[in-house]
Design a protein around this motif. Structure first.
Motif, mmCIF file in Angstrom:
data_model
loop_
_atom_site.group_PDB
_atom_site.id
_atom_site.type_symbol
_atom_site.label_atom_id
_atom_site.label_comp_id
_atom_site.label_asym_id
_atom_site.label_seq_id
_atom_site.Cartn_x
_atom_site.Cartn_y
_atom_site.Cartn_z
ATOM 1 N N SER A 1 10.333 11.443 44.341
ATOM 2 C CA SER A 1 9.559 10.443 45.083
ATOM 3 C C SER A 1 10.243 10.001 46.375
ATOM 4 O O SER A 1 9.661 9.249 47.157
ATOM 5 N N ILE A 2 11.488 10.446 46.604
ATOM 6 C CA ILE A 2 12.217 10.031 47.803
ATOM 7 C C ILE A 2 12.195 11.193 48.794
ATOM 8 O O ILE A 2 12.991 12.122 48.695
ATOM 9 N N TRP A 3 11.270 11.133 49.753
ATOM 10 C CA TRP A 3 11.039 12.234 50.684
ATOM 11 C C TRP A 3 11.296 11.813 52.136
ATOM 12 O O TRP A 3 11.046 10.680 52.525
ATOM 13 N N CYS A 4 11.761 12.799 52.897
ATOM 14 C CA CYS A 4 11.874 12.659 54.347
ATOM 15 C C CYS A 4 11.361 13.945 54.983
ATOM 16 O O CYS A 4 11.832 15.036 54.648
ATOM 17 N N CYS A 5 10.380 13.821 55.867
ATOM 18 C CA CYS A 5 9.865 14.967 56.623
ATOM 19 C C CYS A 5 10.253 14.778 58.089
ATOM 20 O O CYS A 5 9.869 13.771 58.699
ATOM 21 N N CYS A 6 10.984 15.722 58.622
ATOM 22 C CA CYS A 6 11.480 15.533 59.989
ATOM 23 C C CYS A 6 11.467 16.864 60.735
ATOM 24 O O CYS A 6 11.464 17.939 60.135
ATOM 25 N N GLY A 7 11.465 16.760 62.066
ATOM 26 C CA GLY A 7 11.522 17.962 62.880
ATOM 27 C C GLY A 7 10.496 17.945 63.998
ATOM 28 O O GLY A 7 10.015 16.886 64.419
ATOM 29 N N ASP A 8 10.155 19.135 64.466
ATOM 30 C CA ASP A 8 9.206 19.312 65.562
ATOM 31 C C ASP A 8 7.822 19.557 64.966
ATOM 32 O O ASP A 8 7.507 20.650 64.517
ATOM 33 N N MET B 1 9.041 8.392 52.933
ATOM 34 C CA MET B 1 8.242 7.651 51.966
ATOM 35 C C MET B 1 8.828 6.257 51.787
ATOM 36 O O MET B 1 9.980 5.995 52.124
ATOM 37 N N GLU B 2 8.019 5.365 51.240
ATOM 38 C CA GLU B 2 8.472 3.985 51.035
ATOM 39 C C GLU B 2 9.708 3.936 50.145
ATOM 40 O O GLU B 2 10.601 3.109 50.343
ATOM 41 N N GLU B 3 9.769 4.837 49.161
ATOM 42 C CA GLU B 3 10.915 4.868 48.246
ATOM 43 C C GLU B 3 12.214 5.172 48.992
ATOM 44 O O GLU B 3 13.286 4.730 48.578
ATOM 45 N N TRP B 4 12.118 5.950 50.058
ATOM 46 C CA TRP B 4 13.299 6.244 50.883
ATOM 47 C C TRP B 4 13.832 4.956 51.509
ATOM 48 O O TRP B 4 15.026 4.691 51.504
ATOM 49 N N LEU B 5 12.911 4.141 52.037
ATOM 50 C CA LEU B 5 13.319 2.896 52.684
ATOM 51 C C LEU B 5 13.804 1.859 51.683
ATOM 52 O O LEU B 5 14.573 0.961 52.031
ATOM 53 N N LEU B 6 13.365 1.963 50.449
ATOM 54 C CA LEU B 6 13.877 1.053 49.421
ATOM 55 C C LEU B 6 15.352 1.346 49.149
ATOM 56 O O LEU B 6 16.120 0.436 48.802
ATOM 57 N N LEU C 1 3.532 8.739 54.061
ATOM 58 C CA LEU C 1 4.751 8.706 54.870
ATOM 59 C C LEU C 1 4.723 7.533 55.854
ATOM 60 O O LEU C 1 3.667 7.078 56.270
ATOM 61 N N LEU C 2 5.910 7.074 56.211
ATOM 62 C CA LEU C 2 6.063 5.989 57.168
ATOM 63 C C LEU C 2 6.874 6.479 58.355
ATOM 64 O O LEU C 2 7.840 7.227 58.186
ATOM 65 N N LYS D 1 27.090 9.843 48.844
ATOM 66 C CA LYS D 1 27.653 8.503 48.653
ATOM 67 C C LYS D 1 26.931 7.709 47.578
ATOM 68 O O LYS D 1 27.555 6.952 46.833
ATOM 69 N N SER D 2 25.603 7.831 47.506
ATOM 70 C CA SER D 2 24.826 7.013 46.574
ATOM 71 C C SER D 2 24.392 7.755 45.322
ATOM 72 O O SER D 2 23.862 7.139 44.395
ATOM 73 N N SER D 3 24.576 9.092 45.305
ATOM 74 C CA SER D 3 24.147 9.940 44.177
ATOM 75 C C SER D 3 22.628 9.915 43.986
ATOM 76 O O SER D 3 22.134 10.215 42.906
ATOM 77 N N VAL D 4 21.889 9.540 45.030
ATOM 78 C CA VAL D 4 20.428 9.504 44.959
ATOM 79 C C VAL D 4 19.875 10.901 45.211
ATOM 80 O O VAL D 4 20.262 11.564 46.168
ATOM 81 N N LYS D 5 18.965 11.331 44.361
ATOM 82 C CA LYS D 5 18.324 12.632 44.533
ATOM 83 C C LYS D 5 17.145 12.475 45.484
ATOM 84 O O LYS D 5 16.302 11.593 45.301
ATOM 85 N N CYS D 6 17.092 13.309 46.510
ATOM 86 C CA CYS D 6 16.043 13.172 47.510
ATOM 87 C C CYS D 6 15.612 14.534 48.042
ATOM 88 O O CYS D 6 16.251 15.550 47.776
ATOM 89 N N VAL D 7 14.531 14.519 48.800
ATOM 90 C CA VAL D 7 13.944 15.741 49.359
ATOM 91 C C VAL D 7 13.876 15.602 50.881
ATOM 92 O O VAL D 7 13.441 14.571 51.397
ATOM 93 N N VAL D 8 14.307 16.640 51.579
ATOM 94 C CA VAL D 8 14.208 16.678 53.041
ATOM 95 C C VAL D 8 13.412 17.916 53.431
ATOM 96 O O VAL D 8 13.783 19.039 53.069
ATOM 97 N N ALA D 9 12.316 17.699 54.139
ATOM 98 C CA ALA D 9 11.491 18.805 54.637
ATOM 99 C C ALA D 9 11.718 18.934 56.140
ATOM 100 O O ALA D 9 11.408 18.018 56.904
ATOM 101 N N ASN D 10 12.270 20.064 56.544
ATOM 102 C CA ASN D 10 12.524 20.326 57.962
ATOM 103 C C ASN D 10 11.346 21.119 58.528
ATOM 104 O O ASN D 10 11.017 22.193 58.030
#
Length: 223
Positions: A50-57, A121-126, A92-93, A14-23
Motif C-alpha cells: 500500500s506504500i507506493w511512489c510513482c516518479c519519473g518522466d 499514496m497517502e500511506e507513503w505520506l503517513l 496518488l498525491l 532506516k525504517s524497515s518499511v516495505k514500499c514500492v517505487v515505480a520509475n
C-alpha cells in the motif's frame, strides 16, 4: 517491467518499511501513454503493498499552466484529462514542489514544461509526512533531476532548562556546586562541560521530584 516503466519492491533501510517505487519513462504518443497508465494501474491493483511512489518522466501535464511555449498540441486537453484520471484512479498525491516550477526546458529557452514529477499514496505520506520533491539544476539533459526526500529539521540537543523557583530554594546553589565538583569525567574542557551538564540535568530531575514534587499536579491542585 512494462513498456515505459519499471516497478521495484524493496525495504527502506532506516525504517524497515516495505514500499514500492515505480520509475516511469513515458512515450510521447497519447495512445502509448494510455497503455502505460492502464498497465501500471493493473500492476498496482495486483500488488499487496500500500506504500507506493510513482516518479519519473510522465511526458504529460496536469494543467495547461504546466506547459509554456509548446504549440500545436491538439490532444493536450485529452492528455490532461487522461493523466489526472490515472492519478485519481491510482489514489496518488502530487508532492509539494521545491526549487523550480518546470522540470523540462528546450535548449534555446523558448519552451518549458513540468512533465517530471513524484506521486505518492497517502500511506507513503503517513510514513514520511515531510516528503517533498526537489527540482535540481540541469546538467547534461533537458530535464532537471528530481530528488524525493523527507527533510526533518534537526535543531540539535534540547536546551538546558531550569525553573526559577529552584534558585529561591534554600541550599540549591550549594547542592549544584557539590554535585558539579563530584562529577568525574574525561575529555577536553568542552567535552567535560557537556558531560557534566548531562549528569547535572539527571540529578536536578531527581532533586526537583523530591523537593517540589510533580509541578503539573501541584499547579492543578492550586488552581
Amino acid at each position: 517491467m512494462g513498456k515505459g516503466f519499471t516497478v521495484v519492491v524493496g525495504q527502506h533501510v532506516k525504517s524497515s518499511v516495505k514500499c514500492v517505487v515505480a520509475n516511469v519513462y513515458s512515450p510521447c504518443a497519447l495512445n502509448a501513454k494510455k497503455t502505460l497508465w492502464e498497465e501500471l494501474s493493473n500492476v498496482k491493483a495486483a500488488s499487496q503493498e500500500s506504500i507506493w511512489c510513482c516518479c519519473g518522466d510522465f511526458n504529460a501535464v496536469r494543467s495547461r499552466s504546466e506547459r509554456k511555449g509548446v504549440r500545436g498540441r491538439n490532444d493536450q486537453a485529452r492528455e490532461i484529462f487522461g493523466f489526472n484520471s490515472f492519478i485519481e484512479y491510482m489514489s496518488l498525491l502530487d508532492l509539494p514542489l521545491v526549487g523550480k516550477n518546470y522540470t523540462w526546458f528546450r535548449p534555446d529557452g523558448t519552451a518549458k514544461s513540468r512533465i517530471d514529477r513524484g506521486l505518492v499514496m497517502e500511506e507513503w505520506l503517513l510514513k514520511w509526512p515531510m516528503c517533498k520533491q526537489y527540482v535540481l539544476r540541469r546538467e547534461v539533459s533537458n530535464h532537471c533531476a528530481l530528488v524525493i526526500k523527507s527533510v526533518e529539521k534537526d535543531w540539535g540537543p534540547k536546551p538546558f532548562r531550569s525553573i526559577e523557583a529552584w534558585f529561591l530554594e534554600r541550599g540549591f546553589n550549594i547542592m549544584v556546586k557539590d554535585k558539579w565538583k563530584s562529577f568525574s569525567v574525561q575529555g577536553n574542557k568542552i567535552v567535560k562541560f557537556k558531560k557534566k551538564m548531562k549528569l547535572l540535568k539527571s540529578d536536578l530531575k531527581v532533586w526537583n521530584r523530591e523537593v517540589f514534587g510533580n509541578l503539573h499536579t501541584t499547579k492543578r491542585r492550586i488552581l
